[in-house]
Design an enzyme around this catalytic site. Structure first.
Site, PDB file in Angstrom:
ATOM      1  N   THR A 226     -44.132 -16.891  10.992  1.00  0.00           N
ATOM      2  CA  THR A 226     -44.196 -16.001  11.956  1.00  0.00           C
ATOM      3  C   THR A 226     -43.249 -16.101  12.750  1.00  0.00           C
ATOM      4  O   THR A 226     -42.501 -17.356  13.075  1.00  0.00           O
ATOM      5  CB  THR A 226     -45.365 -16.029  12.831  1.00  0.00           C
ATOM      6  N   LYS A 227     -42.178 -15.251  13.443  1.00  0.00           N
ATOM      7  CA  LYS A 227     -41.279 -15.571  14.253  1.00  0.00           C
ATOM      8  C   LYS A 227     -41.694 -15.581  15.891  1.00  0.00           C
ATOM      9  O   LYS A 227     -42.306 -14.472  16.313  1.00  0.00           O
ATOM     10  CB  LYS A 227     -40.418 -14.092  14.106  1.00  0.00           C
ATOM     11  N   GLU A 285     -39.409 -24.285  17.385  1.00  0.00           N
ATOM     12  CA  GLU A 285     -39.231 -23.376  18.444  1.00  0.00           C
ATOM     13  C   GLU A 285     -40.204 -23.772  19.585  1.00  0.00           C
ATOM     14  O   GLU A 285     -41.280 -24.415  19.557  1.00  0.00           O
ATOM     15  CB  GLU A 285     -39.855 -21.957  18.067  1.00  0.00           C
ATOM     16  N   LYS A 390     -38.278 -17.440   3.800  1.00  0.00           N
ATOM     17  CA  LYS A 390     -37.457 -18.494   3.523  1.00  0.00           C
ATOM     18  C   LYS A 390     -37.742 -18.838   2.140  1.00  0.00           C
ATOM     19  O   LYS A 390     -38.688 -18.640   1.554  1.00  0.00           O
ATOM     20  CB  LYS A 390     -38.071 -19.768   4.561  1.00  0.00           C
ATOM     21  N   LYS A 407     -34.842 -13.126   8.505  1.00  0.00           N
ATOM     22  CA  LYS A 407     -35.714 -12.499   9.840  1.00  0.00           C
ATOM     23  C   LYS A 407     -36.081 -11.049   9.775  1.00  0.00           C
ATOM     24  O   LYS A 407     -34.786 -10.367   9.782  1.00  0.00           O
ATOM     25  CB  LYS A 407     -35.502 -13.232  11.108  1.00  0.00           C
ATOM     26  N   LYS A 409     -37.302  -8.455  12.728  1.00  0.00           N
ATOM     27  CA  LYS A 409     -38.133  -8.310  14.103  1.00  0.00           C
ATOM     28  C   LYS A 409     -38.617  -6.859  14.101  1.00  0.00           C
ATOM     29  O   LYS A 409     -37.784  -6.135  13.691  1.00  0.00           O
ATOM     30  CB  LYS A 409     -37.493  -8.864  15.252  1.00  0.00           C
TER      31      LYS A 409
END
Length: 561
Positions: A226-227, A285, A390, A407, A409
């Site tokens: 998850t970003k 993060e 990834k 990624k 978004k």
């Protein structure tokens, strides 16, 4: 540089940090043009409401005083002209060492009262031109006409390669002390910031073919993360000493804690690291966790909660939460060349997660595009930014973007982002090539009247909503601004049709005024990642990453917003 090496013979760090202030991590000024301008006005005794006072504080507005319009938008140049007309210092007598001492003192003392004596010393000892260059350094706007890469290449043949990995000027100068010395290798090292590996941007089409993409990279299985909505952060642990570096190498150690007794994060997570590990580098993060809602809150809150000191009683308030997704070094062993799946195993072996404080990113294993698409939609529905796919066989390559990390978004994908229509009510002058020209807009939406409230249907009230400038070309910006009657904004005379918040424009545009019989309204269709709560705007909300998609000039908007 040859003259420096020949005559000074010491490290070139004092000179390079003046030439390249935007990559100098040793000094944080936290200073913008207006604040610096006000400080100068107080020290020099210039009334804020005078012509020169207004020229300095409102430096990007054209025609403010005797200062040339050519200097509008260029704060250091405006400062130069104002100081030059008053200063009696005509000859430079300060050394590079002295300049660095001045800047060190200025960066160290963020309190306004402590900075005034420092600026007073500048006024008494520096020429107008030196004031201009100091302002360029503090604001990190050197504009020398040569790139940082060119400066690094002139300094040493290996400088660019080393700086790619270790983004620290002091380390660079220490390691490359002589032109004759050549590096055998460049590697990530504990206690030195580096430029992290980044994700390549993908879109919805990328996800529909992700199995083919990953197949080309030689992997049958891919990982989905998850970003998160936070700030990229690397944590360096060195025998009980902790360091925090952002993606750009900014040192946030004082905020989050250099040791287990100080900061808003280290005291809460130091025991989560295996006691046998003395030195390591974690990549991850940094987000904000709210215990009351048991959820992550928007990234904009991070700086506020990050600066709160260690207090065990703050357990129930929003606080920093580190989510690790990689490890680059453990003790004296570099792991960057190891495949991702091996690094992840090491990460799991040394971190004991603490709910709401530190965690390891969850990995979803996938083999088909359908799984990636499902994970993407699940992330969006959960209010996250998107996903990162990834390659588990990939090595860690600092300062790179490859398909190994991709990624996607919400803001890159049609149909899953916000597309509001808004009306322009204010403007902001630009700098550089856009000096004297409006380059950004303050936009608004129509207010919803309360029950039984009497509203003028021809001039319904507007609530400020966002500030936007990206997405439009210079030509489009000029077309949207040149034909309409812009006026200077006066916060003491706000028109009745507008509710203003903390965010105030430099110029105002009445969308109800007619030009050649047509409303002077500029209606924009925006695209943004999401709508979030915001105190700066009168509607109580704003947009994350807004971009201009379409514009309608002179559009009759009263009933459309």
């Amino acid at each position: 540089m040859q003259k420096w090496r020949r005559e000074v013979k010491g490290t070139m760090y004092p000179a390079l940090r003046l030439l390249m202030p935007n990559v100098d991590r040793g000094r944080l000024y936290n200073m913008k043009e207006v604040m610096l301008g006000r400080s100068y006005l107080e020290v020099m005794g210039i009334p804020k409401d005078s012509e020169d006072g207004q020229a300095l504080v409102k430096f990007n507005l054209p025609g403010k005083s005797t200062v040339s319009d050519k200097a509008a938008g260029d704060f250091p140049r405006v400062l130069y002209e104002i100081v030059r007309s008053r200063s009696t210092v005509t000859e430079s007598k300060v050394s590079i060492k002295k300049i660095n001492e001045m800047l060190d003192n200025f960066a160290r003392d963020h309190d306004k009262s402590e900075q005034r004596p420092i600026i007073r010393e500048w006024v008494e000892t520096l020429t107008a031109e030196e004031h201009m260059w100091l302002a360029k350094i503090i604001l990190k706007q050197m504009k020398l006409g040569v790139s940082e890469q060119t400066i690094l290449e002139a300094f040493h043949p290996d400088a660019r390669e080393l700086f790619t990995v270790n983004a620290d000027l002091r380390t660079l100068c220490e390691k490359l002390y002589s032109v004759s010395f050549r590096l055998n290798n460049t590697s990530i090292s504990v206690a030195t910031a580096f430029k992290p590996q980044l994700s390549k941007m993908g879109n919805y089409t990328t996800l529909t073919h992700i199995d083919e993409w990953m197949g080309q990279l030689g992997c049958k299985e891919f990982w989905i993360e998850t970003k998160l909505d936070g700030e990229r952060m690397q944590i360096h642990i060195d025998n009980g000493q902790w360091r925090y570096y952002s993606r750009k190498g900014t040192n946030y150690t004082q905020d989050y804690g250099p040791d287990p007794t100080r900061g808003s994060l280290t005291p809460f997570i130091h025991n989560s690291i295996n006691a046998h590990v003395k030195r390591c580098i974690l990549d991850g993060e940094l987000v904000v966790y709210d215990p009351a809602s048991d959820a992550l809150v928007p990234f904009g809150n991070l700086k506020t909660v990050g600066r709160k000191s260690f207090n065990p009683m703050n357990e129930h308030e929003p606080h920093p939460y580190f989510v690790a997704f990689d490890i680059l070094q453990m003790d004296n062993v570099s792991l960057a060349e190891k495949p991702l799946h091996r690094r992840y195993e090491v990460l799991q072996s040394i971190i004991d997660p603490i709910p709401g404080r530190i965690a390891i990113i969850d990995q979803l294993r996938g083999t088909s595009s359908a799984q990636a698409l499902h994970a993407f939609h699940a992330a969006i529905e959960a209010g996250q930014e998107g996903i990162i796919v990834k390659n588990p066989e990939s090595r860690y390559v600092p300062n790179s973007r490859t398909m190994d990390w991709t990624k996607v978004k919400a803001e890159y994908v049609e149909g899953v982002s916000e597309h509001p229509d808004v009306v322009v009510v204010g403007g902001y002058y630009g700098t550089g090539n856009r000096a004297n020209k409006i380059s950004k807009f303050l936009v608004a939406i129509r207010d919803t009247p309360k029950q039984d409230e009497v509203v003028d249907p021809e001039r319904p009230k507007l609530l400020t909503f966002a500030r936007v400038g990206s997405g439009a070309s210079y030509k489009e910006l000029d077309a949207m601004t040149q034909r309409f009657p812009w006026k200077r904004f006066d916060d003491k005379r706000v028109p009745s049709w507008l509710a203003i918040g903390k965010e105030k424009p430099e110029m105002i545009l009445d969308p109800y005024t007619k030009v050649d019989g047509v409303d002077s309204a500029i209606v924009l269709e925006l695209k943004a990642a999401e709508i979030t709560p915001a105190d700066d705007y009168s509607c109580g909300y704003s947009l994350r990453f807004p971009r201009i998609m379409k514009s309608k000039i002179g559009y009759y908007f009263r009933y459309s917003l």
